[in-house]
Design a protein around this motif. Sequence first.
Motif, short mmCIF file in Angstrom:
data_model
loop_
_atom_site.label_atom_id
_atom_site.label_comp_id
_atom_site.label_asym_id
_atom_site.label_seq_id
_atom_site.Cartn_x
_atom_site.Cartn_y
_atom_site.Cartn_z
N LYS A 278 -13.84 -0.73 -24.26
CA LYS A 278 -14.99 -0.65 -23.54
C LYS A 278 -15.26 0.82 -22.85
O LYS A 278 -16.08 1.09 -22.25
N PRO A 326 -18.00 7.80 -28.58
CA PRO A 326 -18.30 6.84 -27.70
C PRO A 326 -18.72 7.40 -26.20
O PRO A 326 -19.02 6.37 -25.52
N LEU A 327 -18.67 8.59 -26.04
CA LEU A 327 -18.98 8.95 -25.00
C LEU A 327 -20.24 9.19 -24.68
O LEU A 327 -20.97 9.24 -23.42
N TYR B 4 -15.05 10.85 -17.24
CA TYR B 4 -16.65 11.07 -17.47
C TYR B 4 -17.53 10.58 -16.70
O TYR B 4 -17.31 9.45 -15.98
N THR B 6 -20.05 8.32 -16.32
CA THR B 6 -20.64 7.41 -17.34
C THR B 6 -21.31 6.28 -16.50
O THR B 6 -21.26 6.08 -15.50
N LEU B 9 -23.61 0.36 -20.87
CA LEU B 9 -24.56 -0.08 -21.77
C LEU B 9 -24.14 -1.52 -22.46
O LEU B 9 -23.17 -1.65 -22.68
N TYR B 16 -20.23 -1.60 -22.16
CA TYR B 16 -19.60 -0.35 -22.51
C TYR B 16 -19.79 0.60 -21.33
O TYR B 16 -20.81 1.05 -20.86
N GLU B 17 -18.74 1.49 -20.97
CA GLU B 17 -18.75 2.47 -20.32
C GLU B 17 -19.14 3.91 -21.06
O GLU B 17 -18.26 3.93 -21.95
N THR B 18 -20.11 4.23 -20.86
CA THR B 18 -20.60 5.52 -21.63
C THR B 18 -21.58 6.23 -21.15
O THR B 18 -22.17 5.85 -20.05
N GLY B 19 -21.93 7.54 -21.65
CA GLY B 19 -23.16 8.30 -21.22
C GLY B 19 -24.28 7.65 -21.95
O GLY B 19 -24.36 7.18 -22.81
N LEU B 20 -25.32 7.97 -21.02
CA LEU B 20 -26.83 7.79 -21.56
C LEU B 20 -27.44 9.11 -21.96
O LEU B 20 -27.28 10.02 -21.04
N THR B 21 -28.44 9.10 -22.96
CA THR B 21 -28.98 10.24 -23.31
C THR B 21 -30.54 10.01 -22.47
O THR B 21 -30.92 9.11 -22.12
N TYR B 24 -33.05 7.86 -24.24
CA TYR B 24 -32.93 6.59 -23.77
C TYR B 24 -33.13 6.13 -22.66
O TYR B 24 -33.91 5.00 -22.34
#
Lengths: 514, 103
Positions: A278, A326-327, B4, B6, B9, B16-21, B24
């Motif tokens: 994750k 994944p980023l 990052y 983040t 999501l 999930y740890e992530t960047g968002l656009t 989105y």
Amino acid sequence: MSLKQKLLDLFKRIEKAQTGGGTKAIEKQVAMGKMPARERITTLLDRDSFHEYDLFVEHKCADFDMDKKKLPADGVITGTGSIAGHPIGIFAQDFTVAGGSLGLMHARKITKIMDHSIKMGIPLIGINDSGGARIQEGVNSLAGYGEIFYRNTMASGVIPQISVILGPCAGGAVYSPALTDFVFVVDKISKMFITGPEVIKTVLGEEISMEDLGGARVHTEITGNAHFFAESEQECFQQIKKLVSFIPWNNKKKADPLPPRPPKSNYNVENIIPLDPKKPYDIRDVIKSICDDSDFFEIQKSWAANIVIGFARLNGETIGIVGNQPLVLAGVLDVDSSDKAARFIRYCDAFNIPLVTLVDLPGYLPGIDQEHAGVIRHGAKILYAYSEATVPKITVILRKAYGGGYIAMCSRHLGADFVFAWPSAEIAVMGPEGAANIIFKAEIAGADDPDEMRKQKVLEYTEKFANPYIAAANGHVDSIINPSETREFLIHAITVSENKSEVRAFRKHGIPPF
Amino acid sequence: MNNYNTKTLVIDDSVYETGLTKKYLSRKTYKPVDHKIVNAFIPGLIQKVFVKVGDKVKAGDRLLILEAMKMQNIVNAPVGGIIRVVPKEGILVKKNELLVVLE
């Protein structure tokens, strides 16, 4: 007239035609931060390699007093030359001549160099800088556009076609770049749209600047129409030269290899990926840890960034890389990323470039907006493109490969020639949380402490199924490899795929979900 | 390890740890279509109105002509009902402007 006199006469004619729209118009062009058309060609191509044709072509329009107007070279420069020794066909519209407007002869010059490039099997570069159709020529200028679009389509997948937007490219004219393989734009110089701000204001009452409607950034970040963004024309030409180094002259050849070079030592493949599926990381670091000289040439960097595509080299040979990122959005597939990857896969397949797919995704992006935007139809494109491709297809599953995402990312089932997995791979029908919530629904609901039970069941599922060994036991994965061996396995797989041949049933063409 | 910027999501109950656009983040929330409200599908001129408040119409009946893109577009009733709101003839309307309300 002696030969010497004839020569002097020729030089005079050449000089006159080559002044284009005249010094004033050229000064205006330069003041806009734009290079004159001929200079663009000579800057882009190898020194002294450019040979010009059809310099003396003249338009035939007699309406609206056009017969009194001389338009040098009819507003477009065409010829052949080379980039780093690779032969190239090229045309550049000259904005200083009647605004680079497209009349019939202007178009015929372009179609002639297109036909030439197709016949000779050499890439074609088109530099677009035009106000649009030459209205005085009426339907003949439309004919010109149509004849260009037809050839763009005929050349598609036969020779590489590169479009460079260095000025306005509006109305019907934008459909030529749209039909080509790669579109280059430059900040504040490129403008692409079907209907301009004026028309939009009159018809729709909406106000927008040209830059916000169809500037370089818009097409790089929002529409996906452009593949490469540059701050200046010089930078743009460097990008084109680099692209040309990765691709073959035509669909019968392979890209020229370079001497093999190892990846740079600061990219250590083992230290990039967090074990927790994750947590994010930059897939480009993985790519750079695998490819020659850690040199990855990314395409459509800023659009649909949840998937990464681009060219690199392995052991000197060009490969096309598709990798989940994944980023960004956890690397999901969605409408735009499927579209982006599918077109790139088809490009690589058309031009004999082996495909390497790096997988780490939780699946398709859920959402009403995605469903209503047609994620079924767009998502199907990536399945189609991978299944259809006959170039060597090698897949490496790094971490998550869940559900539909697993199938779509060049799984064995879509015809991958080699599927490798890292020990960190989780190849499963869905993520452990989702799966446990469905499979053990009754147990969780009936437990004294449902949260504790859920945790326990998630753990149970993770231990049993979140690994590559079930897929390996079924032969869906060929080898489970040490991440540090990835480059070596890929190079070997490409070497043994050198003479890959796949026979397909005859068909005129398939019906991809466009 | 890199740090990052983040957000999170959720997919299939996993966070999930992530960047968002930008795309989105700016997605529109879905609103069900209300067929009793007729909006302008294109900006234009209300050239003619065939109904008045209180009229009873069936689905498919002509409501008005919206002139736009050099075309006289006939706007029909999407469902049957009683007319509650109609626009004036001769006015210019923007895209998505309210034209007719049925009950």
